[in-house]
Write an enzyme that holds these catalytic residues in place. Sequence first.
Site, mmCIF file in Angstrom:
data_model
loop_
_atom_site.group_PDB
_atom_site.id
_atom_site.type_symbol
_atom_site.label_atom_id
_atom_site.label_comp_id
_atom_site.label_asym_id
_atom_site.label_seq_id
_atom_site.Cartn_x
_atom_site.Cartn_y
_atom_site.Cartn_z
ATOM 1 N N HIS A 120 0.244 4.643 11.365
ATOM 2 C CA HIS A 120 0.063 4.667 12.953
ATOM 3 C C HIS A 120 0.202 6.107 13.457
ATOM 4 O O HIS A 120 0.983 6.768 12.632
ATOM 5 C CB HIS A 120 1.248 3.926 13.518
ATOM 6 C CG HIS A 120 1.083 2.332 13.589
ATOM 7 N ND1 HIS A 120 -0.085 2.099 14.274
ATOM 8 C CD2 HIS A 120 1.836 1.590 13.167
ATOM 9 C CE1 HIS A 120 0.071 0.520 14.127
ATOM 10 N NE2 HIS A 120 1.273 0.427 13.358
ATOM 11 N N CYS A 176 -4.538 6.302 14.411
ATOM 12 C CA CYS A 176 -5.054 6.474 15.778
ATOM 13 C C CYS A 176 -4.775 7.741 16.362
ATOM 14 O O CYS A 176 -3.977 8.360 15.998
ATOM 15 C CB CYS A 176 -4.417 5.260 16.590
ATOM 16 S SG CYS A 176 -4.901 3.620 16.047
#
Length: 300
Positions: A120, A176
């Site tokens: 992440h 991301c």
Amino acid sequence: MHENPYGNGPSPQHPQYPQYPQPRPSLSPVPIYGRKRALLCGVNYHGKSYKLKGSINDVKSMKYLLVETLGFPNDSILMLTENEREPSKIPTKQNIRKALKWLVYGCQPGDSLVFHFSGHGTRQKDYNHDEVDGFDEALCPLDHETEGNIIDDEINDTIVKPLTRGTTLHAIIDACYSGTVLDLPFVCRMNKEGRYMWEDQRNPLFYKRTSGGLAFCFSACDDHQTSADTTAFTGTNVRTGAMTYSFVQAIQNERRLTYGHLLNAMRYTIGDVSKAHGASQEPQLTSSDKFDIYSKPVVL
């Protein structure tokens, strides 16, 4: 008479700051020196509501590419995943920090360094005002809920600034909001036809350069975009990061790719899949220097 806590060195009024310790003993038997060295971090966040299923698969694929295709010695690759048995190889914030320092420690002319992260990513308010968009990009270690993220300022300080002349770093970041996560000064802005221009994000108040070396970063998406963890490429229930898969496939399919052709190949592979899975994802290239992306070959 009190004993000098600094030993035989300078007096306490002028303490001698310790030199950076060699991280080798606390991490692994990976050699400190070598023409090729890589750090691969895969975080699946087991047991969390935001868990991923493809990150550890990604680092396995990247290791296979580096060893079998690109000639990296097996013992020059350090992997941090939740599946590792040694506590020092779990991708906590502390362990990732140590491993990043290990990656660039003692770098010498001719060294090829690789940092791959799959997990992440996030963005947070920029408090020192060095960002064009007002946000710092960051990577999320396994224990980020308690220990916090690793922001781009720290990543730049740790693995970009120390790069000496003749040393090359390639970062492949599958997360991301990762477009400028290394805080490199030049961003390659490419349109759908493949035409590009370099966007200069240098800030004269902040040192964001190397110490003479070269740094390149392939990121999964732009700073405002998300990236996909998907089964679309494997045709099975095995998940991979779209960016890692497209990078590995492009390198395996054509060994003498230029940076421009690699970036286009990745974008083409990811395009339809990201739309089908509701992701807004366009791989990005940033660099410590401007160059002709269609003439310079990618050499890891």
